[in-house]
Design a protein around this motif. Structure first.
Motif, short mmCIF file in Angstrom:
data_model
loop_
_atom_site.label_atom_id
_atom_site.label_comp_id
_atom_site.label_asym_id
_atom_site.label_seq_id
_atom_site.Cartn_x
_atom_site.Cartn_y
_atom_site.Cartn_z
N LYS A 42 5.49 -0.55 -3.46
CA LYS A 42 4.07 -0.41 -3.78
C LYS A 42 3.87 0.31 -5.11
CE LYS A 42 1.54 -1.15 0.43
NZ LYS A 42 0.41 -0.71 1.28
N GLY A 43 4.75 1.25 -5.41
CA GLY A 43 4.66 1.93 -6.69
C GLY A 43 4.92 0.98 -7.85
N VAL A 44 5.95 0.17 -7.73
CA VAL A 44 6.28 -0.80 -8.78
C VAL A 44 5.18 -1.83 -8.93
CG1 VAL A 44 7.90 -2.60 -9.47
CG2 VAL A 44 8.77 -0.49 -8.47
N ALA A 45 4.65 -2.30 -7.81
CA ALA A 45 3.59 -3.29 -7.84
C ALA A 45 2.35 -2.75 -8.55
CB ALA A 45 3.24 -3.73 -6.43
N GLY A 46 1.97 -1.53 -8.23
CA GLY A 46 0.80 -0.93 -8.86
C GLY A 46 0.96 -0.80 -10.36
N ARG A 47 2.12 -0.38 -10.79
CA ARG A 47 2.35 -0.24 -12.24
C ARG A 47 2.30 -1.59 -12.95
NH1 ARG A 47 5.92 3.65 -10.16
NH2 ARG A 47 7.74 2.27 -10.26
N ALA A 48 2.77 -2.63 -12.29
CA ALA A 48 2.73 -3.97 -12.89
C ALA A 48 1.29 -4.43 -13.09
CB ALA A 48 3.48 -4.96 -12.00
N VAL A 49 0.44 -4.16 -12.09
CA VAL A 49 -0.97 -4.55 -12.20
C VAL A 49 -1.66 -3.75 -13.30
CG1 VAL A 49 -3.19 -4.52 -11.00
CG2 VAL A 49 -1.14 -5.34 -9.82
N ASN A 50 -1.44 -2.43 -13.32
CA ASN A 50 -2.03 -1.58 -14.36
C ASN A 50 -1.65 -2.03 -15.76
OD1 ASN A 50 -1.81 1.54 -12.53
ND2 ASN A 50 -3.53 0.17 -12.74
N SER A 51 -0.38 -2.37 -15.93
CA SER A 51 0.12 -2.73 -17.27
C SER A 51 -0.57 -3.97 -17.81
CB SER A 51 1.64 -2.94 -17.23
OG SER A 51 1.97 -4.10 -16.48
N ALA A 52 -1.11 -4.79 -16.92
CA ALA A 52 -1.80 -6.01 -17.34
C ALA A 52 -3.31 -5.81 -17.40
CB ALA A 52 -1.46 -7.15 -16.37
N GLY A 53 -3.76 -4.54 -17.27
CA GLY A 53 -5.19 -4.27 -17.35
C GLY A 53 -5.92 -4.43 -16.04
N GLY A 54 -5.18 -4.53 -14.94
CA GLY A 54 -5.81 -4.68 -13.63
C GLY A 54 -6.16 -3.34 -13.01
N THR A 55 -6.90 -3.39 -11.92
CA THR A 55 -7.33 -2.19 -11.20
C THR A 55 -6.57 -2.09 -9.89
OG1 THR A 55 -9.58 -2.51 -12.09
CG2 THR A 55 -9.31 -0.95 -10.26
N VAL A 56 -5.97 -0.94 -9.63
CA VAL A 56 -5.29 -0.72 -8.36
C VAL A 56 -6.17 0.18 -7.51
CG1 VAL A 56 -3.22 0.09 -7.19
CG2 VAL A 56 -3.04 -0.93 -9.47
N VAL A 57 -6.56 -0.33 -6.33
CA VAL A 57 -7.47 0.37 -5.43
C VAL A 57 -6.65 0.97 -4.29
CG1 VAL A 57 -9.44 0.13 -3.87
CG2 VAL A 57 -9.35 -1.19 -6.00
N TYR A 58 -6.63 2.30 -4.20
CA TYR A 58 -5.89 3.00 -3.15
C TYR A 58 -6.85 3.39 -2.03
CZ TYR A 58 -2.01 3.34 -6.44
OH TYR A 58 -0.99 3.04 -7.31
N ALA A 59 -6.56 2.92 -0.83
CA ALA A 59 -7.41 3.21 0.32
C ALA A 59 -6.64 4.03 1.34
CB ALA A 59 -7.90 1.91 0.96
N GLY A 60 -7.37 4.91 2.03
CA GLY A 60 -6.77 5.68 3.12
C GLY A 60 -6.55 4.78 4.32
N PRO A 61 -6.21 5.34 5.47
CA PRO A 61 -5.98 4.53 6.67
C PRO A 61 -7.14 3.58 6.94
CG PRO A 61 -5.33 6.80 7.05
CD PRO A 61 -6.02 6.78 5.72
N LEU A 62 -6.83 2.31 7.11
CA LEU A 62 -7.86 1.30 7.29
C LEU A 62 -8.33 1.23 8.73
CD1 LEU A 62 -6.21 -1.49 5.12
CD2 LEU A 62 -8.19 -0.13 4.50
N THR A 63 -9.64 1.09 8.91
CA THR A 63 -10.23 0.97 10.24
C THR A 63 -11.08 -0.29 10.29
OG1 THR A 63 -12.36 2.07 9.86
CG2 THR A 63 -10.44 3.49 10.22
N ASN A 64 -11.42 -0.70 11.49
CA ASN A 64 -12.30 -1.86 11.66
C ASN A 64 -13.73 -1.44 12.02
OD1 ASN A 64 -10.34 -3.90 11.14
ND2 ASN A 64 -9.46 -3.51 13.16
N LYS A 65 -14.06 -0.20 11.72
CA LYS A 65 -15.41 0.28 11.98
C LYS A 65 -16.40 -0.41 11.05
CE LYS A 65 -14.21 4.91 13.65
NZ LYS A 65 -14.40 6.37 13.45
#
Length: 207
Positions: free
Chosen positions: A131-154
């Motif tokens: 996930k760290g490598v993937a995020g850096r790859a997206v950033n390097s291309a000008g993309g946005t990496v969205v970090y979310a806490g534990p996901l719920t279905n609320k």
């Protein structure tokens, strides 16, 4: 806009598809098993068989897309290289990317404090480095990496926002994240590119 969704059959990916359609966008849903989206048949949706293990299928599916939003995730039985390959592929071919990751990993390591951070690393050790490598790859291309806490279905009742990872103060308890709210914030970013090239964190409520 024409929005492509990677990981479209997952719980968050499906919300990205339905919400993008509700906003009036054209949607290209990339899926390894297109039949899983058969109940969403509409003229504004094109479901395409695509697999990051077969790069040519992804490249063909992205043709004409203005932006790609990714809810791609893996199970403990899957090779984490899927995440890296997917991120690098999008970074090289997509005009813009909004990529979903997990709070406490990658650029947000340390956001949950030392104790919880160490625990999280044990729980997610299977995908930690990927996930760290993937995020850096997206950033390097000008993309946005969205970090979310534990996901719920609320249900999502509004009040969500994205904040720059650099402004987030470490906390002991991770901020919970309703999947519907995460999808909403990712699509907001897809539309306005406010945080292009940055790492951001989802926050909900008043904290």
């Amino acid at each position: 806009m024409k929005i492509a969704v990677l990981g479209s059959t997952g719980q968050t990916g499906r919300l990205l598809v339905t919400q993008a359609l509700a906003r009036g966008h054209e949607v290209i849903a990339l899926a390894r098993t297109p039949a899983r989206l058969s109940d969403l048949a509409t003229g504004a949706l094109r479901v395409v068989r695509a697999d990051t293990n077969e790069p040519s299928t992804v490249l063909a599916a992205l043709e004409g897309a203005d932006v790609v939003v990714s809810g791609l995730g893996i199970t403990k039985k899957q090779d984490p290289s899927v995440l890296v390959d997917g991120a690098r592929l999008l970074a090289s071919a997509a005009p813009r990317v909004v990529w979903l990751s997990s709070l406490g990993l990658g650029a947000t390591e340390g956001a949950l404090g030392k104790v919880n951070g160490a625990l999280l690393k044990r729980v997610l050790r299977h995908e930690w480095d990927a996930k760290g490598v993937a995020g850096r790859a997206v950033n390097s291309a000008g993309g946005t990496v969205v970090y979310a806490g534990p996901l719920t279905n609320k249900p999502y009742e509004g009040g969500g926002r994205l904040v720059s990872a650099g402004t987030f103060k470490p906390r002991m308890m991770p901020p919970m994240a309703p999947r519907a709210g995460v999808a909403t914030l990712m699509l907001n970013e897809a539309e306005d590119a406010r945080f292009a090239g940055e790492d951001v964190i989802t926050l909900f409520g008043h904290r």
